[in-house]
Design a protein around this motif. Structure first.
Motif, PDB file in Angstrom:
ATOM      1  N   LEU A  46      -2.616   4.789   8.319  1.00 47.34           N
ATOM      2  CA  LEU A  46      -3.605   4.388   7.318  1.00 47.34           C
ATOM      3  C   LEU A  46      -4.380   3.174   7.794  1.00 47.34           C
ATOM      4  O   LEU A  46      -5.590   3.065   7.578  1.00 47.34           O
ATOM      5  CB  LEU A  46      -2.912   4.094   5.982  1.00 47.34           C
ATOM      6  CG  LEU A  46      -2.247   5.281   5.285  1.00 47.34           C
ATOM      7  CD1 LEU A  46      -1.506   4.830   4.036  1.00 47.34           C
ATOM      8  CD2 LEU A  46      -3.271   6.358   4.926  1.00 47.34           C
ATOM      9  N   GLY A  47      -3.689   2.252   8.482  1.00 48.92           N
ATOM     10  CA  GLY A  47      -4.355   1.075   9.009  1.00 48.92           C
ATOM     11  C   GLY A  47      -5.421   1.409  10.036  1.00 48.92           C
ATOM     12  O   GLY A  47      -6.436   0.717  10.142  1.00 48.92           O
ATOM     13  N   CYS A  48      -5.204   2.473  10.777  1.00 52.73           N
ATOM     14  CA  CYS A  48      -6.169   2.900  11.812  1.00 52.73           C
ATOM     15  C   CYS A  48      -7.461   3.456  11.215  1.00 52.73           C
ATOM     16  O   CYS A  48      -8.462   3.587  11.923  1.00 52.73           O
ATOM     17  CB  CYS A  48      -5.546   3.976  12.705  1.00 52.73           C
ATOM     18  SG  CYS A  48      -4.253   3.367  13.805  1.00 52.73           S
ATOM     19  N   LEU A  49      -7.442   3.797   9.919  1.00 51.77           N
ATOM     20  CA  LEU A  49      -8.618   4.423   9.304  1.00 51.77           C
ATOM     21  C   LEU A  49      -9.647   3.403   8.824  1.00 51.77           C
ATOM     22  O   LEU A  49     -10.730   3.765   8.397  1.00 51.77           O
ATOM     23  CB  LEU A  49      -8.194   5.317   8.131  1.00 51.77           C
ATOM     24  CG  LEU A  49      -7.382   6.553   8.535  1.00 51.77           C
ATOM     25  CD1 LEU A  49      -6.852   7.277   7.299  1.00 51.77           C
ATOM     26  CD2 LEU A  49      -8.222   7.511   9.382  1.00 51.77           C
ATOM     27  N   ASP A  59      -1.811  -0.691  -0.950  1.00 50.12           N
ATOM     28  CA  ASP A  59      -1.058  -0.175  -2.093  1.00 50.12           C
ATOM     29  C   ASP A  59       0.144   0.627  -1.609  1.00 50.12           C
ATOM     30  O   ASP A  59       1.262   0.470  -2.111  1.00 50.12           O
ATOM     31  CB  ASP A  59      -1.986   0.702  -2.950  1.00 50.12           C
ATOM     32  CG  ASP A  59      -1.447   0.886  -4.357  1.00 50.12           C
ATOM     33  OD1 ASP A  59      -0.890  -0.079  -4.902  1.00 50.12           O
ATOM     34  OD2 ASP A  59      -1.578   1.992  -4.894  1.00 50.12           O
ATOM     35  N   TYR A  60      -0.092   1.466  -0.622  1.00 50.56           N
ATOM     36  CA  TYR A  60       0.962   2.330  -0.083  1.00 50.56           C
ATOM     37  C   TYR A  60       2.094   1.500   0.510  1.00 50.56           C
ATOM     38  O   TYR A  60       3.277   1.738   0.226  1.00 50.56           O
ATOM     39  CB  TYR A  60       0.354   3.256   0.979  1.00 50.56           C
ATOM     40  CG  TYR A  60       1.331   4.212   1.618  1.00 50.56           C
ATOM     41  CD1 TYR A  60       1.623   5.440   1.022  1.00 50.56           C
ATOM     42  CD2 TYR A  60       1.961   3.905   2.826  1.00 50.56           C
ATOM     43  CE1 TYR A  60       2.518   6.329   1.608  1.00 50.56           C
ATOM     44  CE2 TYR A  60       2.854   4.781   3.416  1.00 50.56           C
ATOM     45  CZ  TYR A  60       3.121   5.990   2.804  1.00 50.56           C
ATOM     46  OH  TYR A  60       4.012   6.867   3.386  1.00 50.56           O
ATOM     47  N   VAL A  61       1.747   0.505   1.324  1.00 46.70           N
ATOM     48  CA  VAL A  61       2.769  -0.332   1.968  1.00 46.70           C
ATOM     49  C   VAL A  61       3.625  -1.029   0.915  1.00 46.70           C
ATOM     50  O   VAL A  61       4.860  -1.075   1.020  1.00 46.70           O
ATOM     51  CB  VAL A  61       2.110  -1.370   2.910  1.00 46.70           C
ATOM     52  CG1 VAL A  61       3.116  -2.426   3.351  1.00 46.70           C
ATOM     53  CG2 VAL A  61       1.517  -0.669   4.121  1.00 46.70           C
ATOM     54  N   ALA A  62       2.988  -1.560  -0.137  1.00 47.93           N
ATOM     55  CA  ALA A  62       3.728  -2.252  -1.198  1.00 47.93           C
ATOM     56  C   ALA A  62       4.694  -1.302  -1.906  1.00 47.93           C
ATOM     57  O   ALA A  62       5.850  -1.660  -2.185  1.00 47.93           O
ATOM     58  CB  ALA A  62       2.751  -2.861  -2.204  1.00 47.93           C
ATOM     59  N   LYS A  63       4.232  -0.086  -2.186  1.00 54.15           N
ATOM     60  CA  LYS A  63       5.081   0.888  -2.892  1.00 54.15           C
ATOM     61  C   LYS A  63       6.229   1.363  -2.009  1.00 54.15           C
ATOM     62  O   LYS A  63       7.355   1.539  -2.481  1.00 54.15           O
ATOM     63  CB  LYS A  63       4.247   2.095  -3.353  1.00 54.15           C
ATOM     64  CG  LYS A  63       3.037   1.769  -4.227  1.00 54.15           C
ATOM     65  CD  LYS A  63       3.418   1.028  -5.493  1.00 54.15           C
ATOM     66  CE  LYS A  63       2.257   0.847  -6.451  1.00 54.15           C
ATOM     67  NZ  LYS A  63       1.435  -0.336  -6.214  1.00 54.15           N
ATOM     68  N   VAL A  64       5.962   1.587  -0.724  1.00 51.96           N
ATOM     69  CA  VAL A  64       7.031   1.997   0.198  1.00 51.96           C
ATOM     70  C   VAL A  64       8.069   0.890   0.313  1.00 51.96           C
ATOM     71  O   VAL A  64       9.282   1.151   0.305  1.00 51.96           O
ATOM     72  CB  VAL A  64       6.463   2.365   1.587  1.00 51.96           C
ATOM     73  CG1 VAL A  64       7.595   2.556   2.599  1.00 51.96           C
ATOM     74  CG2 VAL A  64       5.628   3.640   1.500  1.00 51.96           C
ATOM     75  N   ASN A  65       7.606  -0.358   0.391  1.00 51.02           N
ATOM     76  CA  ASN A  65       8.541  -1.482   0.477  1.00 51.02           C
ATOM     77  C   ASN A  65       9.440  -1.550  -0.745  1.00 51.02           C
ATOM     78  O   ASN A  65      10.630  -1.882  -0.643  1.00 51.02           O
ATOM     79  CB  ASN A  65       7.780  -2.801   0.650  1.00 51.02           C
ATOM     80  CG  ASN A  65       7.205  -2.965   2.038  1.00 51.02           C
ATOM     81  OD1 ASN A  65       7.614  -2.271   2.967  1.00 51.02           O
ATOM     82  ND2 ASN A  65       6.256  -3.864   2.200  1.00 51.02           N
ATOM     83  N   ASP A  66       8.887  -1.218  -1.915  1.00 50.18           N
ATOM     84  CA  ASP A  66       9.704  -1.184  -3.132  1.00 50.18           C
ATOM     85  C   ASP A  66      10.798  -0.120  -3.017  1.00 50.18           C
ATOM     86  O   ASP A  66      11.944  -0.350  -3.422  1.00 50.18           O
ATOM     87  CB  ASP A  66       8.827  -0.899  -4.355  1.00 50.18           C
ATOM     88  CG  ASP A  66       9.662  -0.711  -5.618  1.00 50.18           C
ATOM     89  OD1 ASP A  66      10.207  -1.722  -6.110  1.00 50.18           O
ATOM     90  OD2 ASP A  66       9.793   0.431  -6.086  1.00 50.18           O
ATOM     91  N   LEU A  67      10.449   1.039  -2.467  1.00 50.34           N
ATOM     92  CA  LEU A  67      11.440   2.102  -2.308  1.00 50.34           C
ATOM     93  C   LEU A  67      12.499   1.717  -1.269  1.00 50.34           C
ATOM     94  O   LEU A  67      13.673   2.075  -1.413  1.00 50.34           O
ATOM     95  CB  LEU A  67      10.760   3.420  -1.918  1.00 50.34           C
ATOM     96  CG  LEU A  67       9.778   3.992  -2.940  1.00 50.34           C
ATOM     97  CD1 LEU A  67       9.261   5.355  -2.476  1.00 50.34           C
ATOM     98  CD2 LEU A  67      10.406   4.119  -4.323  1.00 50.34           C
ATOM     99  N   VAL A  68      12.080   0.991  -0.229  1.00 51.05           N
ATOM    100  CA  VAL A  68      13.051   0.495   0.760  1.00 51.05           C
ATOM    101  C   VAL A  68      14.064  -0.416   0.071  1.00 51.05           C
ATOM    102  O   VAL A  68      15.281  -0.308   0.302  1.00 51.05           O
ATOM    103  CB  VAL A  68      12.338  -0.266   1.904  1.00 51.05           C
ATOM    104  CG1 VAL A  68      13.358  -0.981   2.782  1.00 51.05           C
ATOM    105  CG2 VAL A  68      11.501   0.700   2.737  1.00 51.05           C
ATOM    106  N   GLU A  69      13.565  -1.299  -0.800  1.00 50.37           N
ATOM    107  CA  GLU A  69      14.466  -2.186  -1.546  1.00 50.37           C
ATOM    108  C   GLU A  69      15.377  -1.380  -2.465  1.00 50.37           C
ATOM    109  O   GLU A  69      16.577  -1.657  -2.577  1.00 50.37           O
ATOM    110  CB  GLU A  69      13.651  -3.209  -2.363  1.00 50.37           C
ATOM    111  CG  GLU A  69      13.082  -4.343  -1.556  1.00 50.37           C
ATOM    112  CD  GLU A  69      14.182  -5.161  -0.862  1.00 50.37           C
ATOM    113  OE1 GLU A  69      15.128  -5.586  -1.537  1.00 50.37           O
ATOM    114  OE2 GLU A  69      14.081  -5.355   0.365  1.00 50.37           O
TER     115      GLU A  69
END
Length: 204
Positions: A46-49, A59-69
């Motif tokens: 996504l960063g490459c786009l 938004d995606y990174v924040a939500k994935v990090n929440d799931l990692v936690e």
């Protein structure tokens, strides 16, 4: 070259593992940890786009990090959703279940983007990216975000530039994109089923 420098390959291989779980006799064993790890591999793509998908990346990174936690205390995606259902917090802002839905949209957007890249000739990503955004994200966004994304579409890298950033040539990239499309489809269906079977819907 090591797979560490081949993000597309890492994404497709991780989603093949998720596909194997959801297609097995025990699909509800899909772990939050393995799911969030696979999803985290999409973030660099996504960063490459560039600017057009900056909102999605952040938004995606924040939500994935929440799931990692969440994975540190919750075993499976099913258990995670059921915990929020029991606490009546599914649609509360920042809930794990709400974040799962948003992460699923990120997975789906990349799937549609890859599908469109494979069927679209030329070096421009504008049409594939526009169609992917319109199909997955646009129905949930207000006018201001849609306008910003539309402007950002003119700043997308070319397909050649994207492949260079991903350290792939076109033949290998096409193989990895098709692999991700095939592997992600049953994973997306499984997550939709988690929501729909509990009457939660997927359009909020």
């Amino acid at each position: 070259m090591a797979d560490n420098h081949k993000p597309l390959r890492k994404i497709s291989e991780a989603f093949k593992e998720l596909q194997a779980t959801v297609n097995s006799q025990t699909p509800d064993d899909l772990e939050v940890a393995s799911f969030s790890r696979a999803c985290s591999l999409i973030s660099p793509l996504l960063g490459c786009l560039g600017f057009a998908f900056k909102f999605a990346e952040m938004d995606y990174v924040a939500k994935v990090n929440d799931l990692v936690e969440a994975s540190k205390s919750i075993g499976t995606l099913q258990a995670m959703v059921e915990r929020d259902v029991a606490a009546n917090t599914v649609k509360k802002g920042g809930s794990h279940t709400g974040n799962l839905l948003l992460v699923k949209r990120g997975i789906e957007m990349v799937k549609v983007l890859f599908e469109q890249i494979l069927v679209t000739g030329g070096n421009s990503l504008k049409n594939p990216a526009t169609k992917a955004y319109a199909q997955v994200f646009a129905p949930h966004h207000g006018w201001a975000i849609k306008k910003a994304v539309a402007a950002g579409m003119y700043l997308l890298p070319t397909k050649a530039q994207l492949l260079q950033k991903l350290n792939e040539d076109e033949p290998s990239a096409r193989i990895q994109m098709q692999s991700y499309i095939t592997a992600s489809a049953p994973v997306i269906r499984y997550i939709d089923k988690l929501f729909l079977s509990r009457g939660l819907g997927v359009d909020w």
